[in-house]
Write a protein that holds these residues in place. Structure first.
Motif, PDB file in Angstrom:
ATOM      1  N   ARG A 157      -9.275  -4.234   7.194  1.00  0.00           N
ATOM      2  CA  ARG A 157     -10.254  -3.706   5.738  1.00  0.00           C
ATOM      3  C   ARG A 157      -8.782  -2.724   5.288  1.00  0.00           C
ATOM      4  O   ARG A 157      -8.445  -2.844   3.983  1.00  0.00           O
ATOM      5  CB  ARG A 157     -11.280  -4.103   5.429  1.00  0.00           C
ATOM      6  N   ALA A 158      -8.893  -1.336   5.758  1.00  0.00           N
ATOM      7  CA  ALA A 158      -8.550  -0.364   5.556  1.00  0.00           C
ATOM      8  C   ALA A 158      -7.024  -0.228   5.464  1.00  0.00           C
ATOM      9  O   ALA A 158      -6.558  -0.266   4.266  1.00  0.00           O
ATOM     10  CB  ALA A 158      -8.803   0.910   6.415  1.00  0.00           C
ATOM     11  N   GLY A 159      -6.473  -0.852   6.404  1.00  0.00           N
ATOM     12  CA  GLY A 159      -5.093  -1.511   6.017  1.00  0.00           C
ATOM     13  C   GLY A 159      -4.675  -1.816   4.992  1.00  0.00           C
ATOM     14  O   GLY A 159      -3.333  -2.298   4.298  1.00  0.00           O
ATOM     15  N   LEU A 160      -5.082  -3.187   4.673  1.00  0.00           N
ATOM     16  CA  LEU A 160      -4.574  -4.216   2.878  1.00  0.00           C
ATOM     17  C   LEU A 160      -4.997  -3.115   2.545  1.00  0.00           C
ATOM     18  O   LEU A 160      -4.378  -3.142   0.811  1.00  0.00           O
ATOM     19  CB  LEU A 160      -5.868  -5.568   3.300  1.00  0.00           C
ATOM     20  N   ASP A 161      -6.075  -1.934   2.182  1.00  0.00           N
ATOM     21  CA  ASP A 161      -6.542  -1.635   1.263  1.00  0.00           C
ATOM     22  C   ASP A 161      -5.230  -0.370   0.602  1.00  0.00           C
ATOM     23  O   ASP A 161      -4.999   0.236  -0.214  1.00  0.00           O
ATOM     24  CB  ASP A 161      -7.892  -0.444   1.052  1.00  0.00           C
ATOM     25  N   ALA A 162      -4.808   0.301   1.736  1.00  0.00           N
ATOM     26  CA  ALA A 162      -3.310   1.478   1.905  1.00  0.00           C
ATOM     27  C   ALA A 162      -2.428   0.449   2.101  1.00  0.00           C
ATOM     28  O   ALA A 162      -1.351   1.914   1.616  1.00  0.00           O
ATOM     29  CB  ALA A 162      -3.824   2.180   3.419  1.00  0.00           C
ATOM     30  N   ALA A 163      -2.034  -0.400   1.655  1.00  0.00           N
ATOM     31  CA  ALA A 163      -0.710  -0.996   1.799  1.00  0.00           C
ATOM     32  C   ALA A 163      -0.186  -0.747   0.577  1.00  0.00           C
ATOM     33  O   ALA A 163       1.344  -0.988   0.607  1.00  0.00           O
ATOM     34  CB  ALA A 163      -0.848  -2.575   1.778  1.00  0.00           C
ATOM     35  N   ARG A 164      -0.613  -0.874  -0.724  1.00  0.00           N
ATOM     36  CA  ARG A 164       0.291  -0.408  -2.075  1.00  0.00           C
ATOM     37  C   ARG A 164       1.019   0.957  -1.826  1.00  0.00           C
ATOM     38  O   ARG A 164       1.455   0.704  -2.188  1.00  0.00           O
ATOM     39  CB  ARG A 164      -0.937  -0.304  -3.477  1.00  0.00           C
ATOM     40  N   GLU A 165       0.211   1.943  -0.905  1.00  0.00           N
ATOM     41  CA  GLU A 165       0.799   2.825  -1.214  1.00  0.00           C
ATOM     42  C   GLU A 165       1.777   3.197   0.393  1.00  0.00           C
ATOM     43  O   GLU A 165       3.066   3.561   0.395  1.00  0.00           O
ATOM     44  CB  GLU A 165       0.037   4.095  -1.078  1.00  0.00           C
ATOM     45  N   ALA A 166       1.151   2.326   1.525  1.00  0.00           N
ATOM     46  CA  ALA A 166       2.548   1.767   2.134  1.00  0.00           C
ATOM     47  C   ALA A 166       3.425   1.626   2.375  1.00  0.00           C
ATOM     48  O   ALA A 166       4.326   1.861   3.437  1.00  0.00           O
ATOM     49  CB  ALA A 166       1.963   1.556   3.228  1.00  0.00           C
ATOM     50  N   ARG A 167       3.411   0.471   0.704  1.00  0.00           N
ATOM     51  CA  ARG A 167       5.465  -0.164   0.958  1.00  0.00           C
ATOM     52  C   ARG A 167       6.733   0.852   0.617  1.00  0.00           C
ATOM     53  O   ARG A 167       7.213   0.274   1.066  1.00  0.00           O
ATOM     54  CB  ARG A 167       4.894  -1.144  -0.199  1.00  0.00           C
ATOM     55  N   GLY A 168       6.400   1.700   0.261  1.00  0.00           N
ATOM     56  CA  GLY A 168       7.594   2.547  -0.149  1.00  0.00           C
ATOM     57  C   GLY A 168       7.698   3.152   1.578  1.00  0.00           C
ATOM     58  O   GLY A 168       8.781   3.681   1.612  1.00  0.00           O
TER      59      GLY A 168
ATOM     60  N   ALA B  74      16.514  -8.565  13.603  1.00  0.00           N
ATOM     61  CA  ALA B  74      16.972  -7.268  12.373  1.00  0.00           C
ATOM     62  C   ALA B  74      15.586  -6.207  12.898  1.00  0.00           C
ATOM     63  O   ALA B  74      14.520  -5.727  12.228  1.00  0.00           O
ATOM     64  CB  ALA B  74      16.420  -7.639  11.287  1.00  0.00           C
ATOM     65  N   PRO B  75      15.814  -5.816  14.151  1.00  0.00           N
ATOM     66  CA  PRO B  75      14.393  -4.688  14.305  1.00  0.00           C
ATOM     67  C   PRO B  75      14.864  -3.503  13.839  1.00  0.00           C
ATOM     68  O   PRO B  75      13.208  -2.520  13.821  1.00  0.00           O
ATOM     69  CB  PRO B  75      14.620  -4.940  16.665  1.00  0.00           C
ATOM     70  N   ASP B  76      15.581  -3.252  13.463  1.00  0.00           N
ATOM     71  CA  ASP B  76      15.381  -2.263  12.394  1.00  0.00           C
ATOM     72  C   ASP B  76      14.905  -2.303  11.207  1.00  0.00           C
ATOM     73  O   ASP B  76      14.864  -1.288  10.470  1.00  0.00           O
ATOM     74  CB  ASP B  76      17.307  -1.627  12.291  1.00  0.00           C
ATOM     75  N   LEU B  77      15.184  -3.755  10.973  1.00  0.00           N
ATOM     76  CA  LEU B  77      13.852  -3.291   9.439  1.00  0.00           C
ATOM     77  C   LEU B  77      12.297  -3.441   9.061  1.00  0.00           C
ATOM     78  O   LEU B  77      11.818  -3.897  10.641  1.00  0.00           O
ATOM     79  CB  LEU B  77      14.183  -4.967   9.343  1.00  0.00           C
ATOM     80  N   LYS B  78      12.568  -2.304   8.781  1.00  0.00           N
ATOM     81  CA  LYS B  78      10.832  -1.781   8.464  1.00  0.00           C
ATOM     82  C   LYS B  78      10.286  -2.810   7.711  1.00  0.00           C
ATOM     83  O   LYS B  78       9.853  -2.626   6.162  1.00  0.00           O
ATOM     84  CB  LYS B  78      10.270  -0.584   8.206  1.00  0.00           C
ATOM     85  N   ALA B  79       9.478  -3.409   8.579  1.00  0.00           N
ATOM     86  CA  ALA B  79       8.424  -4.639   7.504  1.00  0.00           C
ATOM     87  C   ALA B  79       6.980  -4.157   7.732  1.00  0.00           C
ATOM     88  O   ALA B  79       6.731  -3.835   8.753  1.00  0.00           O
ATOM     89  CB  ALA B  79       9.019  -5.722   8.064  1.00  0.00           C
ATOM     90  N   LEU B  80       6.048  -4.556   6.871  1.00  0.00           N
ATOM     91  CA  LEU B  80       4.698  -4.360   6.759  1.00  0.00           C
ATOM     92  C   LEU B  80       4.372  -6.036   6.786  1.00  0.00           C
ATOM     93  O   LEU B  80       4.535  -6.263   5.674  1.00  0.00           O
ATOM     94  CB  LEU B  80       4.289  -3.548   5.620  1.00  0.00           C
ATOM     95  N   TYR B  81       3.533  -6.160   7.514  1.00  0.00           N
ATOM     96  CA  TYR B  81       2.605  -7.529   7.117  1.00  0.00           C
ATOM     97  C   TYR B  81       1.236  -7.303   6.043  1.00  0.00           C
ATOM     98  O   TYR B  81       0.206  -7.116   6.760  1.00  0.00           O
ATOM     99  CB  TYR B  81       2.669  -7.972   7.825  1.00  0.00           C
ATOM    100  N   LEU B  82       0.949  -7.708   5.298  1.00  0.00           N
ATOM    101  CA  LEU B  82       0.441  -7.832   3.978  1.00  0.00           C
ATOM    102  C   LEU B  82      -0.832  -9.609   4.936  1.00  0.00           C
ATOM    103  O   LEU B  82      -0.245 -10.040   3.611  1.00  0.00           O
ATOM    104  CB  LEU B  82       0.588  -7.730   2.641  1.00  0.00           C
ATOM    105  N   HIS B  83      -1.248  -9.054   5.267  1.00  0.00           N
ATOM    106  CA  HIS B  83      -2.358  -9.987   5.539  1.00  0.00           C
ATOM    107  C   HIS B  83      -3.167  -9.526   6.698  1.00  0.00           C
ATOM    108  O   HIS B  83      -3.273  -8.706   7.232  1.00  0.00           O
ATOM    109  CB  HIS B  83      -1.597 -11.690   5.746  1.00  0.00           C
TER     110      HIS B  83
END
Length: 192
Positions: A121-132, A106-115
Motif C-alpha cells: 500500500r505504501a509503495g502504491l501511494d508513493a508511486a506517483r512521485e517515484a515514476r520520475g 531490456a534489463p537496463d530499463l528501469k521499470a516500476l510495476y504499479l500493481h
C-alpha cells in the motif's frame, strides 16, 4: 480544379509513411537479444510514427514479438528523452510476462510495476512521485481506473497491450485510457 504538390520534406515524409521498411533504424540501447527482420521493421515503424506524435496499432498474432518490438522502441525513447517515463497498460494476467521480458531483453530499463501484486500500500501511494525515477511504469487496466493520477501525468508514450480491452467506448477503463496524456499512443493486439 486546384492541384497541390508536396514539397521536398513533406514528399519524403509521405514516402516513408507509405513504406515502413524504409524507416531509419532506431538508435538507442540495444536489446539483449536479436530482433527478427520483421520485428526490426515493426520497431522502426513504431519509432517513426511515435517520433511524429502519431499513434500506431501493432496487430500481430500471438508469439510474433509485439512485446519485444515495444521494448526496442522504449529503449530508443529512453536514450532520446530519458527524463520522461512511458506508461504501459495491460491486463493483470500479463504483468509477470512483461516483467520477465524486460528482465531478459531490456534489463537496463528501469521499470516500476504499479500493481498490488508488486507493491504494498505504501509503495502504491508513493508511486506517483517515484515514476520520475523510472523509464517505464507498467500498470493494469483495473489500476488505471483506481489511480486517477495516471491520467494527469504527461507520459512520453502510452502503450496499451491487449488493446481490445478498450473496445467498449462506454466502459470505465476505456474512458480512463482515453484520458491519458502522452506524446504518442501505441496499441498492441493479437486480436485485430
Amino acid at each position: 480544379r486546384l492541384r497541390m504538390r508536396a514539397g521536398g520534406h513533406l514528399q519524403e515524409l509521405l514516402a516513408r509513411l507509405r513504406d515502413p521498411a524504409a524507416c531509419e533504424p532506431l538508435d538507442g540501447r540495444p536489446l539483449h537479444g536479436t530482433l527478427r527482420s520483421y520485428q526490426r521493421t515493426g520497431a522502426d515503424w513504431l519509432g517513426f510514427l511515435s517520433g511524429l506524435g502519431l499513434g500506431a496499432c501493432l496487430a500481430d498474432d500471438m508469439g510474433l514479438g509485439k512485446t519485444l518490438q515495444a521494448l526496442a522502441l522504449l529503449q530508443a525513447r529512453v536514450c532520446a528523452k530519458p527524463s520522461v517515463p512511458s506508461l504501459i497498460v495491460l491486463p493483470a494476467s500479463l504483468l509477470s510476462n512483461w516483467k520477465a521480458e524486460i528482465a531478459r531483453f531490456a534489463p537496463d530499463l528501469k521499470a516500476l510495476y504499479l500493481h498490488p501484486s508488486e507493491l504494498d500500500r505504501a509503495g502504491l501511494d508513493a508511486a506517483r512521485e517515484a515514476r520520475g525515477r523510472h523509464d517505464v511504469v507498467l500498470t493494469t487496466y483495473g489500476m488505471l481506473t483506481r489511480s486517477p493520477w495516471l491520467t494527469e501525468v504527461a507520459w512520453d508514450l502510452a502503450i496499451l497491450d491487449e488493446a481490445q480491452a478498450i473496445k467498449n467506448p462506454s466502459a470505465r477503463q476505456t474512458r480512463a485510457v482515453k484520458a491519458l496524456k502522452s506524446r504518442a499512443r501505441i496499441a498492441l493486439t493479437g486480436t485485430p
